[in-house]
Design an enzyme around this catalytic site. Structure first.
Site, mmCIF file in Angstrom:
data_model
loop_
_atom_site.group_PDB
_atom_site.id
_atom_site.type_symbol
_atom_site.label_atom_id
_atom_site.label_comp_id
_atom_site.label_asym_id
_atom_site.label_seq_id
_atom_site.Cartn_x
_atom_site.Cartn_y
_atom_site.Cartn_z
ATOM 1 N N VAL A 158 8.024 -6.451 2.407
ATOM 2 C CA VAL A 158 7.013 -6.902 1.485
ATOM 3 C C VAL A 158 7.251 -8.259 1.270
ATOM 4 C CG1 VAL A 158 6.434 -6.432 -0.781
ATOM 5 C CG2 VAL A 158 7.229 -4.574 0.439
ATOM 6 N N ARG A 184 1.033 -14.853 -8.333
ATOM 7 C CA ARG A 184 0.545 -14.745 -9.605
ATOM 8 C C ARG A 184 -1.155 -14.229 -9.727
ATOM 9 N NH1 ARG A 184 5.142 -14.729 -10.255
ATOM 10 N NH2 ARG A 184 6.479 -16.168 -11.472
ATOM 11 N N ARG A 185 -1.363 -13.450 -8.328
ATOM 12 C CA ARG A 185 -2.754 -13.305 -8.377
ATOM 13 C C ARG A 185 -3.247 -11.831 -8.205
ATOM 14 N NH1 ARG A 185 -5.660 -18.050 -4.194
ATOM 15 N NH2 ARG A 185 -4.305 -19.680 -5.082
ATOM 16 N N GLY A 186 -2.166 -10.961 -8.537
ATOM 17 C CA GLY A 186 -2.308 -9.573 -8.424
ATOM 18 C C GLY A 186 -2.050 -8.954 -7.055
ATOM 19 N N THR A 218 0.638 -6.337 -6.541
ATOM 20 C CA THR A 218 0.313 -5.188 -7.526
ATOM 21 C C THR A 218 -0.740 -4.192 -6.464
ATOM 22 O OG1 THR A 218 0.631 -6.177 -9.481
ATOM 23 C CG2 THR A 218 -0.921 -4.027 -9.399
ATOM 24 N N SER A 259 15.037 -7.340 -2.879
ATOM 25 C CA SER A 259 15.697 -8.832 -2.721
ATOM 26 C C SER A 259 15.846 -9.395 -4.159
ATOM 27 C CB SER A 259 14.698 -9.653 -1.598
ATOM 28 O OG SER A 259 13.446 -9.919 -2.197
ATOM 29 N N GLU A 260 14.679 -9.063 -4.935
ATOM 30 C CA GLU A 260 14.752 -9.359 -6.270
ATOM 31 C C GLU A 260 14.602 -8.129 -7.100
ATOM 32 O OE1 GLU A 260 12.643 -13.189 -7.287
ATOM 33 O OE2 GLU A 260 11.859 -12.738 -5.424
ATOM 34 N N TYR A 286 10.536 -4.336 -8.974
ATOM 35 C CA TYR A 286 9.967 -3.322 -8.872
ATOM 36 C C TYR A 286 9.983 -2.167 -9.819
ATOM 37 C CZ TYR A 286 9.434 -5.076 -3.969
ATOM 38 O OH TYR A 286 9.149 -5.855 -2.889
ATOM 39 N N PHE A 318 16.673 -1.535 5.496
ATOM 40 C CA PHE A 318 15.454 -1.601 6.345
ATOM 41 C C PHE A 318 14.423 -2.319 5.734
ATOM 42 C CE2 PHE A 318 15.759 1.963 3.103
ATOM 43 C CZ PHE A 318 14.725 1.785 2.375
#
Length: 413
Positions: free
Chosen positions: A86, A94-96, A99, A122-123, A127, A413
Protein backbone atom coordinates in the site's frame (compact mmCIF):
# COMPACT_ATOMS: atom_id res chain seq x y z
CA UNK A 1 -9.35 14.28 -8.03
CA UNK A 2 -12.75 12.60 -7.80
CA UNK A 3 -12.90 12.37 -11.60
CA UNK A 4 -9.38 10.97 -11.76
CA UNK A 5 -10.20 8.33 -9.17
CA UNK A 6 -13.28 7.21 -11.01
CA UNK A 7 -11.24 6.42 -14.11
CA UNK A 8 -7.77 5.90 -12.64
CA UNK A 9 -8.33 3.19 -10.03
CA UNK A 10 -8.15 -0.26 -11.60
CA UNK A 11 -6.76 -3.78 -11.35
CA UNK A 12 -3.03 -4.08 -12.07
CA UNK A 13 -1.93 -5.42 -15.45
CA UNK A 14 1.18 -7.58 -15.74
CA UNK A 15 3.03 -5.17 -18.00
CA UNK A 16 2.47 -2.37 -15.45
CA UNK A 17 4.16 -4.17 -12.57
CA UNK A 18 7.59 -2.52 -12.82
CA UNK A 19 6.20 1.01 -12.63
CA UNK A 20 3.81 -0.06 -9.87
CA UNK A 21 6.64 -1.60 -7.86
CA UNK A 22 8.98 1.35 -8.40
CA UNK A 23 6.27 3.71 -7.16
CA UNK A 24 5.90 1.57 -4.05
CA UNK A 25 9.62 1.72 -3.26
CA UNK A 26 9.74 5.47 -3.80
CA UNK A 27 6.95 5.91 -1.28
CA UNK A 28 8.93 3.85 1.27
CA UNK A 29 12.11 5.89 1.01
CA UNK A 30 13.32 5.24 -2.51
CA UNK A 31 15.87 2.52 -1.74
CA UNK A 32 15.48 -0.19 -4.41
CA UNK A 33 15.45 -3.77 -3.25
CA UNK A 34 17.85 -6.40 -4.49
CA UNK A 35 17.23 -8.26 -7.74
CA UNK A 36 16.45 -11.32 -5.60
CA UNK A 37 13.79 -9.46 -3.62
CA UNK A 38 12.31 -7.92 -6.74
CA UNK A 39 12.00 -11.26 -8.51
CA UNK A 40 10.40 -12.88 -5.45
CA UNK A 41 7.95 -10.03 -4.96
CA UNK A 42 6.89 -10.20 -8.59
CA UNK A 43 6.40 -13.97 -8.40
CA UNK A 44 4.20 -13.58 -5.30
CA UNK A 45 2.10 -10.71 -6.68
CA UNK A 46 -1.50 -11.76 -7.25
CA UNK A 47 -2.37 -9.49 -10.14
CA UNK A 48 -6.13 -9.96 -10.00
CA UNK A 49 -6.01 -8.89 -6.33
CA UNK A 50 -3.71 -5.89 -6.88
CA UNK A 51 -4.66 -2.38 -7.90
CA UNK A 52 -3.15 0.93 -8.90
CA UNK A 53 -4.33 4.50 -9.20
CA UNK A 54 -3.21 6.25 -12.37
CA UNK A 55 -2.96 9.97 -13.05
CA UNK A 56 -2.66 9.92 -16.81
CA UNK A 57 0.19 7.53 -17.53
CA UNK A 58 1.70 7.90 -14.03
CA UNK A 59 1.16 5.31 -11.31
CA UNK A 60 0.46 7.32 -8.14
CA UNK A 61 -0.84 4.69 -5.69
CA UNK A 62 -0.61 0.95 -5.11
CA UNK A 63 -2.29 -1.77 -3.08
CA UNK A 64 -2.60 -5.54 -3.11
CA UNK A 65 -4.06 -8.47 -1.18
CA UNK A 66 -2.51 -11.90 -0.82
CA UNK A 67 -4.83 -14.91 -0.53
CA UNK A 68 -3.77 -16.28 2.85
CA UNK A 69 -5.22 -18.81 5.25
CA UNK A 70 -4.66 -17.85 8.87
CA UNK A 71 -5.00 -19.92 12.02
CA UNK A 72 -7.68 -18.70 14.43
CA UNK A 73 -8.42 -19.87 18.00
CA UNK A 74 -9.47 -23.50 17.79
CA UNK A 75 -7.04 -24.30 14.98
CA UNK A 76 -9.19 -23.59 11.92
CA UNK A 77 -7.54 -22.00 8.89
CA UNK A 78 -9.66 -19.05 7.77
CA UNK A 79 -9.35 -17.33 4.36
CA UNK A 80 -7.71 -13.96 4.99
CA UNK A 81 -6.82 -11.13 2.65
CA UNK A 82 -3.22 -10.14 3.40
CA UNK A 83 -3.26 -6.43 2.60
CA UNK A 84 0.10 -5.38 1.20
CA UNK A 85 2.07 -3.01 -1.06
CA UNK A 86 0.00 0.00 0.00
CA UNK A 87 1.44 3.37 -1.03
CA UNK A 88 0.41 6.81 -2.22
CA UNK A 89 2.83 9.10 -4.03
CA UNK A 90 3.78 12.19 -2.02
CA UNK A 91 2.46 14.29 -4.89
CA UNK A 92 -1.05 12.88 -4.44
CA UNK A 93 -1.56 12.82 -0.68
CA UNK A 94 -4.60 14.32 1.07
CA UNK A 95 -6.83 13.72 -1.96
CA UNK A 96 -8.75 10.65 -0.80
CA UNK A 97 -6.63 8.20 -2.79
CA UNK A 98 -5.95 5.82 0.11
CA UNK A 99 -9.59 5.88 1.21
CA UNK A 100 -10.70 5.03 -2.33
CA UNK A 101 -8.31 2.06 -2.48
CA UNK A 102 -9.38 0.78 0.96
CA UNK A 103 -13.03 1.12 -0.08
CA UNK A 104 -12.49 -0.84 -3.30
CA UNK A 105 -10.32 -3.43 -1.59
CA UNK A 106 -12.74 -4.25 1.24
CA UNK A 107 -15.60 -4.48 -1.25
CA UNK A 108 -13.50 -6.93 -3.24
CA UNK A 109 -12.54 -8.97 -0.18
CA UNK A 110 -16.19 -9.30 0.73
CA UNK A 111 -17.03 -10.43 -2.81
CA UNK A 112 -14.27 -13.07 -2.58
CA UNK A 113 -15.95 -14.52 0.52
CA UNK A 114 -12.98 -13.87 2.80
CA UNK A 115 -14.18 -12.90 6.31
CA UNK A 116 -10.87 -11.38 7.47
CA UNK A 117 -8.36 -8.83 6.21
CA UNK A 118 -4.96 -8.36 7.82
CA UNK A 119 -1.95 -6.11 7.41
CA UNK A 120 1.27 -4.92 9.00
CA UNK A 121 1.34 -1.15 9.35
CA UNK A 122 4.33 1.05 8.61
CA UNK A 123 2.36 3.81 10.34
CA UNK A 124 -0.09 2.42 12.93
CA UNK A 125 -2.16 5.61 13.04
CA UNK A 126 -3.38 5.11 9.47
CA UNK A 127 -5.56 2.02 9.51
CA UNK A 128 -7.79 2.37 12.55
CA UNK A 129 -10.20 4.53 10.59
CA UNK A 130 -10.66 1.65 8.16
CA UNK A 131 -11.55 -0.77 10.97
CA UNK A 132 -8.22 -2.50 11.59
CA UNK A 133 -7.22 -3.22 15.19
CA UNK A 134 -3.82 -4.29 16.58
CA UNK A 135 -4.37 -8.01 17.16
CA UNK A 136 -0.90 -9.48 17.67
CA UNK A 137 2.32 -8.31 19.26
CA UNK A 138 5.91 -9.44 18.92
CA UNK A 139 9.02 -9.56 21.06
CA UNK A 140 12.39 -8.06 20.16
CA UNK A 141 15.43 -8.62 22.37
CA UNK A 142 19.17 -7.98 22.64
CA UNK A 143 20.52 -10.80 24.82
CA UNK A 144 23.89 -10.44 26.54
CA UNK A 145 24.96 -14.04 26.01
CA UNK A 146 28.26 -13.44 27.77
CA UNK A 147 26.39 -12.87 31.04
CA UNK A 148 23.11 -14.77 30.58
CA UNK A 149 23.00 -18.54 31.03
CA UNK A 150 20.37 -21.08 29.98
CA UNK A 151 18.81 -23.87 32.03
CA UNK A 152 17.55 -26.44 29.51
CA UNK A 153 14.94 -29.19 29.99
CA UNK A 154 15.52 -32.92 30.10
CA UNK A 155 16.13 -34.46 26.70
CA UNK A 156 18.01 -31.50 25.27
CA UNK A 157 21.29 -33.44 25.13
CA UNK A 158 19.60 -36.14 23.03
CA UNK A 159 19.01 -33.67 20.18
CA UNK A 160 21.58 -33.70 17.37
CA UNK A 161 22.44 -30.40 15.69
CA UNK A 162 24.09 -29.97 12.34
CA UNK A 163 24.84 -27.17 9.92
CA UNK A 164 23.09 -27.36 6.57
CA UNK A 165 22.76 -25.16 3.51
CA UNK A 166 19.40 -23.36 3.96
CA UNK A 167 18.10 -24.37 0.53
CA UNK A 168 19.07 -28.03 0.95
CA UNK A 169 16.93 -28.51 4.08
CA UNK A 170 14.09 -26.21 3.03
CA UNK A 171 11.51 -29.00 2.68
CA UNK A 172 12.31 -30.42 6.11
CA UNK A 173 12.13 -26.97 7.70
CA UNK A 174 8.82 -26.26 6.01
CA UNK A 175 7.46 -29.53 7.39
CA UNK A 176 8.40 -28.34 10.91
CA UNK A 177 6.69 -25.00 10.30
CA UNK A 178 3.55 -26.71 8.95
CA UNK A 179 3.24 -28.79 12.13
CA UNK A 180 3.19 -25.61 14.20
CA UNK A 181 0.63 -23.65 12.17
CA UNK A 182 -2.57 -25.16 13.69
CA UNK A 183 -1.36 -24.59 17.25
CA UNK A 184 -0.99 -20.81 17.30
CA UNK A 185 -3.52 -18.16 16.18
CA UNK A 186 -2.14 -15.66 13.70
CA UNK A 187 0.16 -18.10 11.90
CA UNK A 188 -0.15 -18.34 8.13
CA UNK A 189 -0.32 -21.58 6.18
CA UNK A 190 2.43 -21.31 3.60
CA UNK A 191 1.08 -20.84 0.05
CA UNK A 192 3.29 -22.09 -2.83
CA UNK A 193 6.24 -19.75 -3.28
CA UNK A 194 6.15 -18.33 0.23
CA UNK A 195 8.69 -20.87 1.47
CA UNK A 196 11.28 -18.82 -0.46
CA UNK A 197 10.85 -15.90 1.96
CA UNK A 198 12.84 -17.82 4.57
CA UNK A 199 15.78 -18.12 2.18
CA UNK A 200 15.89 -14.47 1.16
CA UNK A 201 19.39 -13.19 1.87
CA UNK A 202 20.04 -9.82 0.19
CA UNK A 203 23.26 -8.10 1.14
CA UNK A 204 21.26 -4.98 2.03
CA UNK A 205 19.76 -6.85 5.01
CA UNK A 206 23.06 -8.12 6.40
CA UNK A 207 24.49 -4.88 7.78
CA UNK A 208 27.96 -6.35 7.64
CA UNK A 209 26.91 -9.78 8.90
CA UNK A 210 27.57 -13.14 7.25
CA UNK A 211 25.49 -14.85 4.62
CA UNK A 212 22.47 -16.70 5.96
CA UNK A 213 23.35 -19.84 7.92
CA UNK A 214 21.14 -22.71 9.04
CA UNK A 215 21.32 -25.33 11.79
CA UNK A 216 18.78 -28.13 12.02
CA UNK A 217 17.83 -30.12 15.11
CA UNK A 218 17.29 -33.85 14.71
CA UNK A 219 15.70 -36.36 17.06
CA UNK A 220 15.97 -40.06 16.18
CA UNK A 221 16.94 -39.05 12.64
CA UNK A 222 13.95 -36.74 12.10
CA UNK A 223 14.26 -32.96 11.69
CA UNK A 224 12.43 -31.48 14.67
CA UNK A 225 13.60 -27.88 14.48
CA UNK A 226 15.75 -25.32 12.70
CA UNK A 227 17.35 -21.92 13.15
CA UNK A 228 18.36 -19.51 10.39
CA UNK A 229 20.75 -16.77 11.42
CA UNK A 230 23.71 -14.57 10.55
CA UNK A 231 26.85 -13.79 12.54
CA UNK A 232 28.58 -10.41 12.67
CA UNK A 233 32.12 -10.23 13.95
CA UNK A 234 33.12 -7.44 16.30
CA UNK A 235 36.20 -6.62 18.35
CA UNK A 236 36.53 -4.29 21.32
CA UNK A 237 39.33 -3.37 23.70
CA UNK A 238 38.56 -6.52 25.71
CA UNK A 239 38.49 -8.86 22.73
CA UNK A 240 35.73 -10.46 20.68
CA UNK A 241 32.33 -8.79 20.65
CA UNK A 242 30.32 -10.49 17.89
CA UNK A 243 26.57 -10.63 17.36
CA UNK A 244 24.27 -13.44 16.28
CA UNK A 245 21.27 -12.11 14.35
CA UNK A 246 18.39 -14.59 14.35
CA UNK A 247 16.14 -14.61 11.31
CA UNK A 248 13.93 -17.59 12.04
CA UNK A 249 13.59 -20.41 14.56
CA UNK A 250 11.00 -23.17 14.92
CA UNK A 251 10.82 -26.49 16.74
CA UNK A 252 8.16 -29.09 17.44
CA UNK A 253 9.11 -29.93 21.05
CA UNK A 254 10.81 -28.30 24.07
CA UNK A 255 14.03 -30.32 23.80
CA UNK A 256 14.65 -29.41 20.16
CA UNK A 257 13.83 -25.76 20.81
CA UNK A 258 16.11 -25.59 23.85
CA UNK A 259 18.94 -27.24 21.90
CA UNK A 260 18.68 -24.55 19.24
CA UNK A 261 18.63 -21.71 21.78
CA UNK A 262 21.63 -23.17 23.58
CA UNK A 263 23.51 -23.36 20.29
CA UNK A 264 22.75 -19.72 19.48
CA UNK A 265 23.85 -18.63 22.95
CA UNK A 266 27.16 -20.52 22.72
CA UNK A 267 28.57 -19.69 19.27
CA UNK A 268 32.26 -18.85 19.60
CA UNK A 269 33.31 -15.18 19.53
CA UNK A 270 29.70 -13.98 19.88
CA UNK A 271 28.50 -12.01 22.92
CA UNK A 272 25.06 -10.77 21.80
CA UNK A 273 22.02 -12.54 20.36
CA UNK A 274 19.58 -10.25 18.54
CA UNK A 275 15.97 -11.37 18.18
CA UNK A 276 13.24 -9.74 16.11
CA UNK A 277 9.55 -10.54 15.59
CA UNK A 278 9.45 -13.40 18.10
CA UNK A 279 6.36 -14.71 19.97
CA UNK A 280 5.67 -12.86 23.21
CA UNK A 281 5.59 -16.15 25.17
CA UNK A 282 8.65 -17.78 23.59
CA UNK A 283 10.44 -20.35 25.72
CA UNK A 284 13.86 -18.67 25.98
CA UNK A 285 12.36 -16.15 28.44
CA UNK A 286 11.82 -18.98 30.93
CA UNK A 287 15.20 -20.62 30.37
CA UNK A 288 17.45 -17.58 30.91
CA UNK A 289 19.20 -16.73 34.17
CA UNK A 290 18.61 -12.97 33.90
CA UNK A 291 15.71 -11.62 31.83
CA UNK A 292 16.77 -8.01 32.39
CA UNK A 293 20.01 -8.56 30.50
CA UNK A 294 17.92 -9.75 27.55
CA UNK A 295 16.36 -6.30 27.13
CA UNK A 296 12.99 -7.54 25.81
CA UNK A 297 10.79 -5.05 23.96
CA UNK A 298 7.19 -5.38 22.88
CA UNK A 299 5.77 -3.91 19.69
CA UNK A 300 2.65 -4.19 17.56
CA UNK A 301 2.59 -6.62 14.64
CA UNK A 302 -0.58 -7.80 12.85
CA UNK A 303 -3.59 -5.52 12.36
CA UNK A 304 -6.84 -7.38 11.76
CA UNK A 305 -10.22 -6.43 10.35
CA UNK A 306 -13.45 -8.42 10.33
CA UNK A 307 -14.82 -8.02 6.80
CA UNK A 308 -17.82 -10.23 7.56
CA UNK A 309 -18.60 -10.13 11.29
CA UNK A 310 -20.95 -13.11 11.30
CA UNK A 311 -18.71 -15.42 9.28
CA UNK A 312 -15.56 -14.37 11.14
CA UNK A 313 -16.96 -14.90 14.64
CA UNK A 314 -18.45 -18.25 13.61
CA UNK A 315 -15.13 -19.43 12.12
CA UNK A 316 -13.26 -19.64 15.43
CA UNK A 317 -13.99 -21.52 18.64
CA UNK A 318 -14.13 -20.13 22.19
CA UNK A 319 -12.28 -21.32 25.26
CA UNK A 320 -15.38 -21.00 27.44
CA UNK A 321 -19.12 -21.09 26.64
CA UNK A 322 -20.40 -17.74 25.42
CA UNK A 323 -23.83 -16.40 24.46
CA UNK A 324 -23.74 -12.64 23.95
CA UNK A 325 -25.26 -10.04 21.66
CA UNK A 326 -22.85 -7.50 20.21
CA UNK A 327 -23.94 -4.07 19.01
CA UNK A 328 -21.36 -3.47 16.29
CA UNK A 329 -20.48 -0.12 14.76
CA UNK A 330 -18.79 -0.19 11.34
CA UNK A 331 -19.05 3.04 9.38
CA UNK A 332 -16.64 1.94 6.66
CA UNK A 333 -18.29 -1.45 6.01
CA UNK A 334 -21.92 -0.74 6.96
CA UNK A 335 -23.04 -4.29 6.19
CA UNK A 336 -21.50 -5.23 9.56
CA UNK A 337 -23.34 -2.58 11.56
CA UNK A 338 -26.05 -3.84 13.90
CA UNK A 339 -26.67 -6.59 16.46
CA UNK A 340 -25.09 -10.02 16.26
CA UNK A 341 -25.74 -12.95 18.60
CA UNK A 342 -22.64 -15.06 19.17
CA UNK A 343 -23.16 -18.51 20.69
CA UNK A 344 -20.25 -20.87 21.00
CA UNK A 345 -17.77 -22.92 22.98
CA UNK A 346 -14.63 -24.98 22.39
CA UNK A 347 -16.43 -27.13 19.82
CA UNK A 348 -17.57 -24.30 17.52
CA UNK A 349 -19.84 -21.30 17.21
CA UNK A 350 -22.63 -19.56 15.35
CA UNK A 351 -23.12 -15.84 14.85
CA UNK A 352 -26.33 -14.47 13.38
CA UNK A 353 -28.21 -11.21 13.06
CA UNK A 354 -30.65 -10.58 15.92
CA UNK A 355 -33.12 -8.03 17.18
CA UNK A 356 -32.46 -9.00 20.81
CA UNK A 357 -31.15 -6.41 23.25
CA UNK A 358 -27.40 -5.86 23.07
CA UNK A 359 -25.07 -7.09 25.84
CA UNK A 360 -21.89 -5.37 24.63
CA UNK A 361 -21.32 -2.39 22.37
CA UNK A 362 -18.13 -1.86 20.38
CA UNK A 363 -16.75 -1.02 16.96
CA UNK A 364 -15.42 -3.50 14.42
CA UNK A 365 -11.92 -2.25 15.25
CA UNK A 366 -12.17 -3.64 18.79
CA UNK A 367 -13.52 -6.93 17.47
CA UNK A 368 -10.48 -7.16 15.19
CA UNK A 369 -8.11 -6.48 18.07
CA UNK A 370 -9.71 -9.14 20.29
CA UNK A 371 -10.44 -11.73 17.60
CA UNK A 372 -7.24 -13.81 17.86
CA UNK A 373 -7.25 -13.87 21.65
CA UNK A 374 -4.21 -11.67 22.22
CA UNK A 375 -6.06 -8.54 23.35
CA UNK A 376 -8.68 -8.79 26.10
CA UNK A 377 -12.14 -7.33 25.65
CA UNK A 378 -11.90 -6.40 29.34
CA UNK A 379 -8.77 -4.33 28.64
CA UNK A 380 -10.53 -2.60 25.77
CA UNK A 381 -13.48 -1.91 28.06
CA UNK A 382 -11.13 -0.37 30.63
CA UNK A 383 -9.98 1.97 27.87
CA UNK A 384 -13.58 2.91 27.11
CA UNK A 385 -13.59 1.07 23.78
CA UNK A 386 -16.16 -1.58 24.78
CA UNK A 387 -19.36 -0.82 26.73
CA UNK A 388 -21.05 -3.43 28.88
CA UNK A 389 -24.85 -3.20 28.57
CA UNK A 390 -25.70 -6.39 30.50
CA UNK A 391 -23.94 -7.03 33.79
CA UNK A 392 -21.64 -10.04 33.52
CA UNK A 393 -21.52 -10.04 29.72
CA UNK A 394 -18.02 -8.52 29.59
CA UNK A 395 -16.46 -11.15 31.84
CA UNK A 396 -18.17 -13.92 29.90
CA UNK A 397 -17.03 -12.65 26.51
CA UNK A 398 -13.51 -11.71 27.63
CA UNK A 399 -12.91 -15.21 28.98
CA UNK A 400 -14.36 -16.88 25.90
CA UNK A 401 -12.34 -14.79 23.42
CA UNK A 402 -9.01 -15.57 25.10
CA UNK A 403 -6.41 -17.95 23.74
CA UNK A 404 -4.20 -20.34 25.71
CA UNK A 405 -1.39 -19.50 23.29
CA UNK A 406 -0.83 -15.82 22.37
CA UNK A 407 -1.26 -15.11 18.66
CA UNK A 408 1.82 -14.48 16.55
CA UNK A 409 2.53 -13.44 12.96
CA UNK A 410 5.64 -15.40 11.88
CA UNK A 411 6.70 -13.13 9.02
CA UNK A 412 5.72 -9.93 7.31
CA UNK A 413 4.06 -9.54 3.95
Amino acid sequence: MATDLATGLRVLERDEWDQWYDNLFRAFGGEPGSAEERELDRSLTEFDRSMAVWDGDLCVATAGAFSFRMTVPGGALVPTAGVTMVSVAATHRRRGVLTAMMRRQLDDVRSWGEPLAALTASEPAIYGRFGYGAATFQMDAEIDTARVALSVPAGTDDVRLRYAAPAEVLDACEAVYARLVPGRPGMLARQPGWERVGLLDPESERDGASVLQCVVAETDGEVTGYARFRTKMGWGVSGHDGTVVLKDLAAVDPAAEAALWRFLFDIDLMTTLTLRRRPVDESWQYLVSDIRRCRPRLRDALYLRLVDVGAALAARSYQAPVDVVFEVEDAFCPWNTGRWRLSGDAKGASCERTSDAADLSLSVRELGAAYLGGVSLASLAAAGRVRELRQGALAEAALAFGSAVPPWLPHGF
